[in-house]
Scaffold this active site. Structure first.
Site, mmCIF file in Angstrom:
data_model
loop_
_atom_site.group_PDB
_atom_site.id
_atom_site.type_symbol
_atom_site.label_atom_id
_atom_site.label_comp_id
_atom_site.label_asym_id
_atom_site.label_seq_id
_atom_site.Cartn_x
_atom_site.Cartn_y
_atom_site.Cartn_z
ATOM 1 C CE1 TYR A 119 37.642 29.558 10.604
ATOM 2 C CE2 TYR A 119 37.183 27.578 9.326
ATOM 3 C CZ TYR A 119 37.763 28.829 9.427
ATOM 4 O OH TYR A 119 38.450 29.364 8.358
ATOM 5 C CG ASP A 159 38.515 32.297 13.493
ATOM 6 O OD1 ASP A 159 38.006 33.427 13.646
ATOM 7 O OD2 ASP A 159 39.211 31.987 12.499
ATOM 8 C CG HIS A 277 43.946 32.537 14.146
ATOM 9 N ND1 HIS A 277 42.787 33.213 14.463
ATOM 10 C CD2 HIS A 277 43.880 32.277 12.816
ATOM 11 C CE1 HIS A 277 42.054 33.356 13.374
ATOM 12 N NE2 HIS A 277 42.688 32.798 12.356
#
Length: 286
Positions: A119, A159, A277
């Site tokens: 992330y 991500d 997402h």
């Protein structure tokens, strides 16, 4: 029939909220073997409730700041080993990697196989958040070189908070000066995916050695817009498919040759989303 192992990744935008909105039903129907989560924003007891009680083995690195970030990996079989954090110990504060990087080791066809839930910082131009993002991207490149040197099958998923190319953002012209599509950020990805060992000139004019990793999504989709994985909750972004492709499966070349299928599980409608997402799902040949 080809035997495959399915790896899915998704920024859940808070696992408790995601489960209230339908994540559990998606997961129960998706036949996933390894699930990488970002922005978990929860405690261990919540992962036990949602995943452990359903028969999953899970690993979790929560953020030092409660209610922020958090990464996890859930799997049908337990990992043989795992590691958390990114970068040298003396640089952890600068990199701010708690709740942002977790590695888990498995086997794929008798070979070592590592899945990393990543992330990356979202960043903000001219702020400490962007400085943390630069440090994180630097540390990521160093770790990628280490992993490639080991010759393992590795998949860094999650991500990345950067749209690499103009194909990856619907409104790219309006974002060239914003974090997430800065030329300097995109140049990191030019090097990540550039031919290994060759000098790569980034979109910002910088030069550096290519690392030779594979962007599964772009390799699978080809030179087309998207497919996107994140849409703002503002306006009609989702309905108009005004999205960003910032969720990746970044793999070593040998693993890239094993890809059998790639799909982004975009919800059928705005009301059916359980995160901003969409999950990215990849099948790898065993």
């Amino acid at each position: 029939m080809v035997e495959t192992l399915r790896v899915a990744s998704v920024n859940v935008n808070g696992i408790r909220a995601a489960y209230r909105k339908g994540m559990g039903e998606w997961l129960a129907a998706r036949d996933v073997d390894v699930l990488a989560l970002q922005e978990v924003r929860a405690q261990d007891e919540h992962l036990q409730q949602f995943l452990g009680d359903a028969g999953w083995h899970w690993l979790h690195d929560p953020c030092d700041i409660k209610g922020r970030a958090g990464v996890a990996i859930a799997s049908r079989v337990p990992a043989t080993a795992h590691r958390v954090g990114l970068g040298a110990a003396d640089a952890q504060e600068r990199i701010q990697s708690s709740g942002r990087w977790i590695e888990a080791d498995f086997e794929l066809g008798g070979k070592p196989f590592t899945v990393i839930s990543n992330y990356t910082h979202s960043g903000e131009v001219g702020s400490p958040r962007q400085e943390a993002k630069w440090a994180f991207l630097d540390a990521m490149g160093t770790r990628m070189s280490e992993l490639a040197a080991e010759g393992a099958l590795v998949s860094i998923v999650g991500d990345f908070n950067v749209g690499h190319r103009e194909f990856d953002i619907k409104n790219w012209k309006g974002n060239v000066k914003k974090s997430g599509f800065l030329p300097q950020e995109r140049a990191y990805f030019d090097r990540f995916f550039g031919p290994k060992g060759e000098t790569v000139t980034g979109v910002d004019g910088s030069e550096g050695p290519g690392l030779g990793w594979v962007d599964v999504g772009r390799k699978w989709a080809g030179e087309v817009d998207g497919p996107y994985s994140w849409w703002s909750n503002r306006g009609q972004a989702f309905d108009n498919d005004t999205g960003w492709r910032i969720d990746y499966h970044v793999v070593t070349p040998e693993l890239g040759e094993r890809v059998e299928n790639y799909v982004i599980d975009r919800a059928a409608s705005y009301d059916e989303r359980w995160s901003d997402h969409a999950p990215v799902v990849v099948d790898y040949r065993v």
